[in-house]
Every structure is written in structure tokens, then in C-alpha cells.
Design an enzyme around this catalytic site. Structure first.
Site, PDB file in Angstrom:
ATOM      1  N   LYS A  36      35.617  46.153  42.358  1.00  0.00           N
ATOM      2  CA  LYS A  36      35.658  46.751  40.785  1.00  0.00           C
ATOM      3  C   LYS A  36      34.452  47.444  40.677  1.00  0.00           C
ATOM      4  CE  LYS A  36      34.891  42.831  38.081  1.00  0.00           C
ATOM      5  NZ  LYS A  36      35.882  41.783  37.664  1.00  0.00           N
ATOM      6  N   ARG A 131      37.661  33.827  27.705  1.00  0.00           N
ATOM      7  CA  ARG A 131      38.018  35.178  27.872  1.00  0.00           C
ATOM      8  C   ARG A 131      39.634  35.037  28.253  1.00  0.00           C
ATOM      9  NH1 ARG A 131      35.513  39.152  32.676  1.00  0.00           N
ATOM     10  NH2 ARG A 131      37.554  38.563  33.829  1.00  0.00           N
TER      11      ARG A 131
END
Ligand SMILES: *Cc1c(COP(=O)(O)O)cnc(C)c1O
Length: 587
Positions: A36, A131
Site C-alpha cells: 500500500k 484501531r
């Protein structure tokens, strides 16, 4: 071309992957390589795959589509927990997704079932980093529900640490993850085959304390790209920190004071700058700024260079102590940290230049294999022609693809048409995929074009068709879906052949093991609707001068029916292999 450039050493990335994947393998851990930070650059994914990762992890669907279109067939994991609105796209383009929301999993189930697919999911468990992830209290309920859904298959559990809360992976929280896995397996009488223990911040624990043997996967990005384990940001033994180097150009170099002259207020970003008076200094300004990169994440490669400030478009450096004086026009290079790399890779102002340091295409005495059927006159003639060229040290005439299995020189393919990919597959000259520049005016190139697009031979990303005036529907479909480059006759009229060829060579060679030039003779028609002879020569000469040519394919030009055409073809081939246009063709 002006502007900053990110140089990407694919061999360094491959080396990092091989080193770290090897270490993980010793502990029974497979690696999902995370692309990514490079925005899913296909050449980077290929380097990771060569280095041994078993899957590619991405957070964005666009990036997965790009890599798939480029012919990468390794399983793809979607790392960012999916949005409800994308469930259809996910079940058709992603093999495994990480999940934490029951509503989304239901959506994935319905979407998969509708298409008769089975989509693999990994449930994320939040071990405290806050998260993504299911809170452990709810895990059993979620698993129970998932087990009842058609169309989705629960492959295992995973966790993500050191991202939001900075919670480090420890033996203790890893043991908790293992305990959850056991609890699920016992309660439901199932086996979960993946336990994904985290990201690059887990490597340090793996080396220090070990990770429970049940953990059999890590999802690694930063460590493979920058060589850093991220619990302490230290360089991993044997890994390389310099796979990505950012270069910018000095646009001003002057001796000036180190403290501003006059009353000071806030700077352009509303901050109050502080200055240390170091007396007069040599100040340089580089053509890179906060619009391109996270400027405080840059470390100069030359430790005598110091970053002293930045604005949207400028980076200020102190050049007072450098050993060799720098002048306007010189490049200054930096190692980016993760944030700077992410910003630079995302910025359209920063040029990306992938290359392979380990496989330099050094200029040398050329050795050429001429491939053609035993009875091919043109192959025989070209063999003779090439022997007479100055740069050429030896030429072998081959008629069986197996004959190139030990041959690592250049290749001239004289048919049968379509035999080139098979020939390259046999040749050790083709290390990794090659770029392809194809001169043609044939409107319908598929299925031939399709047979050329094989992941280990030619990649769409590095393929350019030059000279087309129109494309048939199948070819158009292929060009659009795979992202193949096209330069039409109109482009050549507008930009000139030199410019077209230059950008084609750049695209074809970027991140590949070299370039194959395919020339279909019908493209040269004296400039009626195609190229003139002069343009054709120029194309061949630019290819020769580029130093990246690995071979040429003229099988689409055969058989040659008249003597003039044969003579022209001989000259073009000679030029591509290094004979200067001006020298008269010997014999
Ligand atoms: C980005 C990401 C990773 C990779 O993290 P690195 O620190 O780059 O190794 C792993 N898992 C998830 C869920 C991610 O979003």
C-alpha cells in the site's frame, strides 16, 4: 523532465523480502507482502513475489485492480476493513478480506452467494490498540453468526498492533490471540488455518522472545520496503534501507545569513519559526516541498547536508559543510521515512522510476541468437549481416527454442509469428518480465497480443503499441482492461517520433529486465498512413542507443516478398543492433 524523482530499486525490495521471508519461514510463518505505501505498484508486487511472499496485502481496491490487470495472480488480501458499499467489488476481486463488522460480513455473504462464490474472511480481534477489531467479549457471538452464513468462509483470526494506540506486540498479547483461536476451535469444532499476528512491528518480538508457534502469518509492509522492523525502527539484519531514494534538484545555491533579516512573524504555515545564528552559510533550495512529500521525514544521503526548512514547493538545505561544493542543477538525494514515502508515492508531482540494480544492462560485446525455422532465408541472411557489425562479438543461428536455454545474449526472432514469448520463456536472458515496444498498424492484434501478455514474459504496464490508427474491439478491450500503452500515428504527428520513442523506452524499461522491440514492417509505408523510412530508422537508432534493448521480433514482417523490402528490413535490424544510420550497409 523536471521535478523530484523517486528511484525504486526493485532488486533491493526483492532482497529485503527474501531475507525477511526466510527468517519468518524458519518460525513457520508465511508473509503477506503489503504494497500500500507504493500505491500498489505492480513492479513492486512482483519484486515481493520473487522474494517469496505468498500473498499481496493492500488497503485499497483501486490498487488491487491495477495489479490484477497487470497480470498478477497471487492471492490478494484486503487489509483495510471493507466498506459496506463495496461488497460486490470485493467478492469478485479480492481473495481474503480482514473484517470486524457483522453487517459488512452479511453483505459479503449475500454478494458472494449471488455469484456462486466463496469469499474468505479473517476476523480481526482488537487486543487493545483500538484501531480495527472485534472486542474479545463479542468474538464468540460473531464467529457463531459467521459460521451460519453461506458464501463466506472463516479462514482465521488476525490482529493489528502498533498502529493507533502504539500497543506493542508481546508474548502476552500474542498468547491471548492464540487462546482466542483455541476457544473458537473448541467451541465450534472447527480448524482455523490462519492466525495472522500483526505487521512489521512483530518482527522484533519474533527475534527476541519468539512468537507462539500457532501464529503462522504476518502482514509486512515497511520492513520489506525500508528494511526496518517498526517496534524500535531499527534496520533488520541483512535488509536494505535504500530501496527508495528521493532526488530533487537545486534551484538556488547562495551564501546568506542563517537568521532572517527584519522583524519576523508567522511563516506560510502559521507557525513561529525559530533560528539559530550560525553565521553566514551556503543555503540551497530544492524543487520539492510539502506538496510532494512529508519534508520532515527526509534524511539526506550525504550526512553533511542538513534540512533547515520547507514550504509548499521548496526544501531549504544547509550546504555549508559538504565536501564537494554543490551548484544549481545538481541533485540532492534523501532516504524517505514511511510517511515521506507514502506522500511521495501518492503525489503526482513526484516521478516514479523503478529500476533493477542487480541486473544492470551494461554495454558489452553483443552476442545475438537469431531464431527462425531451419529453412528461413531471411534468418540466414540476418545472421550473416549481424556478424559483420562492429559491436557484435558472436551470432548463433538457432531453429529450436531449446537452443536458447543456455544463451543469455540478445535475441532476434524471425518467426514463426507468435513464437517470441515461448522463446523468451526458455532463455535465461529474460530475467523477470521485459518491456515490449510494438510498432504496428494491424487494428486487430488479439489474440496475438494476449499470448504475449504473460506475467513472467511481458507485463501490460511495460507494453506500448506505436503506430496504431485504429484498434478492433477485442484489441481495444484488451488495451483498456490491461492498461497497455498506446501511441497512435496522431501522437507521432503531434509530438514527433523522437519524443514518442523516448517516453516509450522509459515506460518499457522501467522496472523490467530490458526491452524487446517488435517491428511489423507494414507500419512503414513511406509516410502515407504510417511511418516514413527516416522515422523507422530513427526509432531503431533510439532503441539501439537506449542500451536497454534485449532483442527484436520481426516475425510479423515475414515472409518478405520483394527484394526492396528485404533490404530495408535488413537495414532496420542492423540499426537496432547498433549500426549507425549514416554508415553505408556493408556488402
Ligand atoms: C498497513 C498494514 C499492515 C502492514 O504494516 P507495516 O507496518 O507496513 O508492516 C498490516 N496489516 C494491516 C491491517 C495494515 O493496514
Amino acid at each position: 523532465m523536471s521535478g523530484p524523482v523517486m528511484r525504486i530499486d526493485l532488486d533491493a525490495i526483492e532482497e529485503n523480502a527474501r531475507t525477511i521471508v526466510g527468517f519468518c519461514a524458519e518460525h513457520g510463518i508465511e508473509v503477506t507482502g503489503v504494497t500500500k505505501v507504493t500505491c500498489g505498484m505492480p513492479a513492486v508486487a512482483r519484486a515481493l513475489i520473487r522474494g517469496g511472499v505468498t500473498a499481496i496485502g493492500e488497503s485499497r481496491l483501486e490498487n488491487i485492480h491495477r495489479m490484477r490487470a497487470d497480470g498478477i495472480t497471487t492471492p490478494f488480501w484486503l487489509l483495510r476493513i471493507p466498506p459496506l458499499s463495496a461488497v460486490d467489488e470485493i467478492v469478485t476481486s479480492v481473495n481474503v478480506s480482514l473484517n470486524s463488522e457483522m453487517g459488512v460480513i452479511r453483505g459479503l455473504s449475500a454478494a458472494a452467494q449471488e455469484r456462486d462464490l466463496v469469499h474468505d474472511i479473517i476476523l480481526m480481534v482488537d487486543l487493545g490498540d483500538l484501531r480495527e477489531g472485534i472486542w474479545p467479549d463479542d468474538l464468540m457471538t460473531v464467529v457463531g453468526e459467521v459460521r451460519d452464513l453461506p458464501g463466506v468462509r472463516l479462514r482465521g483470526l488476525g490482529t493489528n498492533l502498533t498502529c493507533y494506540g502504539g500497543v506493542l506486540p508481546t508474548r502476552k498479547n500474542m498468547n491471548r490471540l492464540v487462546a482466542y483461536q483455541k476457544a473458537v476451535e473448541d467451541a465450534f469444532g472447527i480448524r482455523l488455518d490462519i492466525l495472522s499476528g500483526g505487521n512489521s512491528s512483530s518482527l522484533d518480538l519474533l527475534r527476541r522472545d519468539g512468537i507462539p508457534s500457532e501464529v503462522n502469518n504476518l502482514r509486512l509492509g515497511e520492513s520489506l520496503m525500508l528494511g526496518l522492523e517498526t517496534a524500535n525502527q531499527t534496520l533488520w539484519p541483512g535488509a536494505r534501507r535504500d530501496a527508495f531514494i528521493l532526488g530533487a534538484e537545486l534551484i538556488e545555491v547562495k551564501k546568506k545569513p542563517s537568521v532572517p533579516v527584519g522583524e519576523t512573524g508567522l511563516d506560510a504555515f502559521g507557525e513561529k519559526p525559530v533560528f539559530r545564528d550560525k553565521g553566514p552559510m551556503i543555503r540551497g533550495i530544492l524543487n520539492i516541498g510539502r506538496e510532494d512529500v512529508k519534508t520532515n521525514g527526509l534524511t539526506p544521503l550525504d550526512d553533511k547536508v542538513e534540512v533547515i526548512g520547507s514550504s509548499s514547493d521548496h526544501l531549504l538545505v544547509d550546504l555549508t559543510s559538504v565536501t564537494v561544493p554543490r551548484k544549481v542543477g545538481d541533485e540532492v538525494s534523501f532516504l524517505p521515512d514511511y510517511g515521506a514515502l507514502l506522500a511521495a508515492m501518492t503525489s503526482s508531482y513526484v516521478r516514479k522510476e523503478p529500476h533493477r540494480s542487480g541486473a544492470p544492462l551494461e554495454k558489452r560485446g553483443l552476442s545475438i541468437a537469431v531464431f527462425g525455422e531451419t529453412s528461413s532465408d531471411i534468418a540466414d541472411i540476418l545472421t550473416e549481416d549481424l556478424i559483420s557489425l562492429e559491436a557484435v562479438t558472436d551470432v548463433v543461428r538457432v531453429s529450436d527454442t531449446d537452443d536458447v536455454s543456455e544463451f543469455s545474449g540478445l535475441i532476434l526472432c524471425c518467426g514463426p509469428d507468435g513464437s517470441l514469448p515461448g522463446l523468451l520463456a526458455k532463455s535465461p536472458a529474460a530475467t523477470g518480465p521485459l518491456g515490449l515496444i510494438w510498432f504496428t498498424q494491424t487494428p486487430e492484434l488479439s489474440p496475438l497480443l494476449e499470448t504475449f501478455m504473460q506475467p513472467e514474459i511481458f507485463t501490460p504496464e511495460n507494453t506500448i503499441l506505436i503506430g496504431l490508427r485504429e484498434a478492433g474491439p477485442k484489441t481495444m478491450g484488451l488495451i483498456e482492461s490491461r492498461g497497455i500503452g498506446v501511441k497512435t500515428m496522431e501522437d507521432i504527428d503531434l509530438l514527433g517520433l523522437r519524443q514518442v520513442m523516448r517516453s516509450a523506452l522509459e515506460k518499457a524499461s522501467s522496472g523490467t529486465g530490458g526491452v524487446i522491440l517488435r517491428y511489423d514492417a507494414a507500419v512503414t509505408d513511406g509516410g502515407n498512413e504510417g511511418l516514413t523510412k527516416r522515422e523507422t530508422y530513427l526509432a531503431m537508432e533510439l532503441a539501439a542507443r537506449s542500451g536497454v534493448l534485449r532483442g527484436m521480433d520481426i516475425s510479423g514482417s515475414l515472409p518478405v516478398v520483394n527484394a526492396d523490402d528485404a533490404a530495408a528490413l535488413r537495414r532496420y535490424v542492423g540499426t537496432a543492433f547498433g549500426k549507425k544510420i549514416l554508415n553505408h550497409w556493408a556488402k
